[in-house]
Scaffold this active site. Sequence first.
Site, short mmCIF file in Angstrom:
data_model
loop_
_atom_site.label_atom_id
_atom_site.label_comp_id
_atom_site.label_asym_id
_atom_site.label_seq_id
_atom_site.Cartn_x
_atom_site.Cartn_y
_atom_site.Cartn_z
N ALA A 166 53.28 -77.47 -9.05
CA ALA A 166 52.66 -76.16 -9.24
C ALA A 166 51.63 -76.23 -10.35
CB ALA A 166 53.73 -75.12 -9.59
N ASP A 167 50.69 -75.30 -10.29
CA ASP A 167 49.72 -75.14 -11.37
C ASP A 167 49.36 -73.67 -11.44
OD1 ASP A 167 47.99 -77.03 -13.21
OD2 ASP A 167 46.78 -75.29 -12.67
N THR A 168 49.25 -73.17 -12.67
CA THR A 168 48.93 -71.77 -12.89
C THR A 168 47.63 -71.66 -13.67
OG1 THR A 168 51.28 -71.17 -12.92
CG2 THR A 168 49.75 -69.59 -13.91
#
Length: 191
Positions: free
Chosen positions: A74-76
Site C-alpha cells: 500500500a501507499d498513501t
Amino acid sequence: MNWFPTYNFILASKSPRRQQLLQALGIEFTVQTKEVEEVWPAGLAIEEVPVYLAELKADAFNAELGENDVVITADTVVCLGPEVLGKPESFDEACAMLHRLSGREHQVITGVCLTSSKKRKSFYSVTNVEFKTLTAAEIEYYVTHFKPYDKAGAYGIQEWIGSIGIKHIEGSFYNVMGLPIQKLYEYIQSF
C-alpha cells in the site's frame, strides 16, 4: 468461521498503523519489507500515483512468492489540489505543510495491491478531509510532540491534530490512517 481464503498473507509495510488495521480484520499475516525508491513517472493522475507505488512495492516480491503467498502492499498520498504532499523531512517542512492544509480541504488517496504468483488486483480509495484553521501554536505543538515525519502530509488523523483539527471527512477514516480496510476486505474476499 474463517472469513478469508487460506492464503499466507504478507504485509509489506513497516507502518505500525497498517499492521494494526490489518490485525483488526482478523487476518493472520507476517511482515516483510523491501526497500523501493518511491518515485513515479510524470503525468500520472493523482489517484494513479499511490496505486503505481503500491504495485512497485509488490514487484519487489515477484521472484520469491510461493504458490500460496499473497503480498499486500500500500501507499498513501496527501493531495492539495493537483499537488502530492510527501513526508516532511524537517520540523520546518512539517509546519509548512500543515499551514498549507489549514482551513482547507484536501484528499487522502491510498493505493493497495494484492499480488500472488498467479494474479494481481489493485485499487485505490479517496477520502476528503477538511481542517479547521489551525493556529501556529497548534501546529508547532503537534509537530514538536508527535514528530509526524513518517506521515504523508505531516499528520496522523488518529493523533492529537486529528482530534482538534479535523472539521469534516468524507470517505473512509481508516483510509486516512493508511489502509482502507473495508474495501481491502472486499478485495480479499474476491481474490
